[in-house]
Scaffold this active site. Structure first.
Site, PDB file in Angstrom:
ATOM      1  CD  GLU A 158      -2.939   0.883   2.398  1.00 54.68           C
ATOM      2  OE1 GLU A 158      -4.123   0.597   2.175  1.00 54.68           O
ATOM      3  OE2 GLU A 158      -2.464   1.025   3.549  1.00 54.68           O
ATOM      4  CD  GLU A 161      -2.615   0.985  -4.533  1.00 55.96           C
ATOM      5  OE1 GLU A 161      -3.614   1.165  -5.260  1.00 55.96           O
ATOM      6  OE2 GLU A 161      -2.615   0.234  -3.536  1.00 55.96           O
ATOM      7  CB  CYS A 178      -7.381  -2.418   6.187  1.00 62.64           C
ATOM      8  SG  CYS A 178      -5.735  -1.975   5.652  1.00 62.64           S
ATOM      9  CB  SER A 198      -5.318   0.798  -1.434  1.00 63.38           C
ATOM     10  OG  SER A 198      -4.308  -0.177  -1.585  1.00 63.38           O
ATOM     11  CE  LYS A 236     -10.871  -8.091   8.151  1.00 66.32           C
ATOM     12  NZ  LYS A 236     -10.083  -7.642   6.985  1.00 66.32           N
ATOM     13  CD  GLU A 239     -11.466  -8.829   3.636  1.00 64.73           C
ATOM     14  OE1 GLU A 239     -10.965  -7.813   3.130  1.00 64.73           O
ATOM     15  OE2 GLU A 239     -11.173  -9.237   4.784  1.00 64.73           O
ATOM     16  CD  GLU A 244     -13.585 -10.273  -5.144  1.00 66.91           C
ATOM     17  OE1 GLU A 244     -13.762  -9.257  -4.449  1.00 66.91           O
ATOM     18  OE2 GLU A 244     -14.535 -11.018  -5.496  1.00 66.91           O
ATOM     19  CB  CYS A 381      -9.709  -3.636  14.303  1.00 62.98           C
ATOM     20  SG  CYS A 381      -9.568  -3.321  12.533  1.00 62.98           S
TER      21      CYS A 381
END
Length: 458
Positions: A158, A161, A178, A198, A236, A239, A244, A381
């Site tokens: 990141e 990037e 994230c 990102s 999560k 996710e 993908e 978190c």
């Protein structure tokens, strides 16, 4: 569905609706509520807030046992069961652990280590990183790895990037990726802005390296590997099941469980958590820095990125490793940091409700920032929907503060506090990924985003 409201238990107090950042909970006062799954981002704040419950004492053993069975909870669970709850995936974990032909790998998010001790009577914010490693080893996992390593990997990708976007004229501001609830919110509500995200996977999904690089290190057949992530976040699960997320050639992360579910599992297996010794995580994918640790608090991803980005840009040590300008609990805060010849303008959003004005300013062309961190949960978190349940609202502020303090204390005590100085990170690039944002790392560690209804499994 990942997040649920049990109509048999819900009293219609609508306190859950008050904390929902996307107004997904609908219903009349005094009547059972429903979740609008077209809006829900699965953050689990309603699970933390809910106060309506069924218990053995108040409702009898039969009623309680029925609800526990409906939720697929272990028989050892005896605590009150609340109306708002998330799926329990422990049956999948237990099945994998019981299969002698399956190689089980587990990773633990940074916020879990300052939360889990609370479920065993520990003081708020108790750091239990190495005790948790010991518990996971006794549960029977073959490899005990750490999401903090993946967080260090995230910073390498990141940060590189961001530097490329800032110095070569890429799309700005760049948003962090994230938090899966935030990513889902943007995909659904601001799909035209998805290129501002990102392209890096979250630290959980950087776990693709377990079935590739990790498998090679130990000569494991990746087809036999089952990876578990322990997360403070209920989203999560969503996710890791995105279509993908398979750059390893398999589902990169097989199942996600919450901090609470890990506590259930430890208790169910009869492990005395408080009596465990402190043990290390397995190497090299369990080696981490202070930068990886602070991913668990709001502003932590930003600070970790700055620690490394400053040195990559200037070639000089950062003057102060503690980047206090990005710390705090404000809903939206900004800072300008001098990084070589660049005045780096950054923003931090704490709580998903607070991102809407930011997005509207971006649409209107009024947002002059380079890099923005967004976390759905109010304190990052450490306040995730999968963290230990806080029964009293008065506990929340103290808990969030204590968990945050514990996180920064852990960062400060570590010898290495910058992601790019992690020797295991240097080694994975030398042997496997070659270069940050290169062809190999982009395939393994980056992703794409969706719009409309595509890919939104719940």
């Amino acid at each position: 569905m990942i997040i649920n409201i049990d109509k048999d238990i819900c009293t219609g107090c609508r306190e859950c609706a008050e904390v929902c950042p996307v107004s997904a909970i609908e219903g009349e006062q005094g009547k059972p509520q429903e979740i609008n799954y077209d809006k829900c981002v699965m953050c689990g704040q309603c699970v933390q807030k809910c106060k309506a419950y069924v218990s053995i004492v108040d409702h009898g053993a039969e009623a309680y046992d029925n609800k526990r069975a409906e939720r697929n909870l272990p028989n050892s669970v005896l605590e009150p069961l609340f109306a708002a709850y998330n799926n329990c995936n422990l049956d999948k974990v237990k099945a994998a652990l019981a299969d002698k032909d399956t190689i089980t790998m587990v990773q633990c998010a940074p916020a879990v280590r300052v939360g889990i001790a609370e479920d065993f009577g520990g003081e708020l914010g108790t750091l239990a990183a190495r005790k948790m490693a010991a518990a996971l080893r006794r549960i029977g996992f073959n490899k005990i790895y750490d999401t903090n390593f993946n967080a260090d990997l995230t910073i390498m990708e990141e940060g590189t990037e961001l530097i490329k976007r800032v110095t070569e004229g890429g799309i700005l501001p760049m948003f962090t990726s994230c938090c899966p609830a935030w990513v889902t919110f943007l995909e659904r509500n601001y799909p035209e802005m998805k290129d501002h995200l990102s392209s890096c996977k979250s630290p959980q999904q950087m776990g693709a390296i377990f079935k590739t690089y990790g498998a090679e290190l130990d000569n494991y057949d990746p087809a036999k590997i089952f990876t578990v992530s322990v997360m403070p976040c209920t989203c999560k699960e969503f996710e890791c099941n995105r279509e993908e997320m398979n750059s390893s050639g398999y589902q990169d992360v097989d199942v996600a469980i919450t901090t609470r579910e890990l506590a259930y599992l430890i208790k169910d297996m009869g492990i005395d958590f408080n009596s465990l010794p402190e043990e290390d995580y397995d190497q090299p994918l369990g080696m981490y820095t202070g930068a990886g640790t602070i991913f668990g608090v709001t502003g932590g991803v930003m600070e970790a990125a700055i620690r490394t980005g400053y040195e990559l840009i200037t070639g000089q040590p950062i003057p102060a490793v503690d980047v206090s300008a990005v710390r705090g609990s404000d809903a939206f805060r900004t800072a300008t940091l001098k990084v070589g010849d660049i005045d780096l303008k950054v923003g931090i959003v704490a709580g998903l409700k607070n991102v809407i004005p930011v997005m509207e300013d971006l649409k209107a062309g009024k947002l002059d920032l380079h890099f923005i961190e967004v976390m759905t949960c109010p304190a990052g978190c450490v306040s995730g929907g999968g963290q230990p349940k806080l029964l009293l609202d008065s506990e929340k502020e103290a808990a969030y503060e204590a968990r945050t303090k514990g996180t920064y204390a852990h960062d400060a005590e570590l010898t290495i506090r910058k992601s790019h100085e992690n020797p295991a990170i240097a080694k994975i690039y030398e042997d496997y990924l070659l270069t940050p944002n290169g062809k190999e790392s982009h395939h393994m560690l980056h992703t794409h985003y969706c719009t409309g209804e595509n890919n939104f499994k719940k």
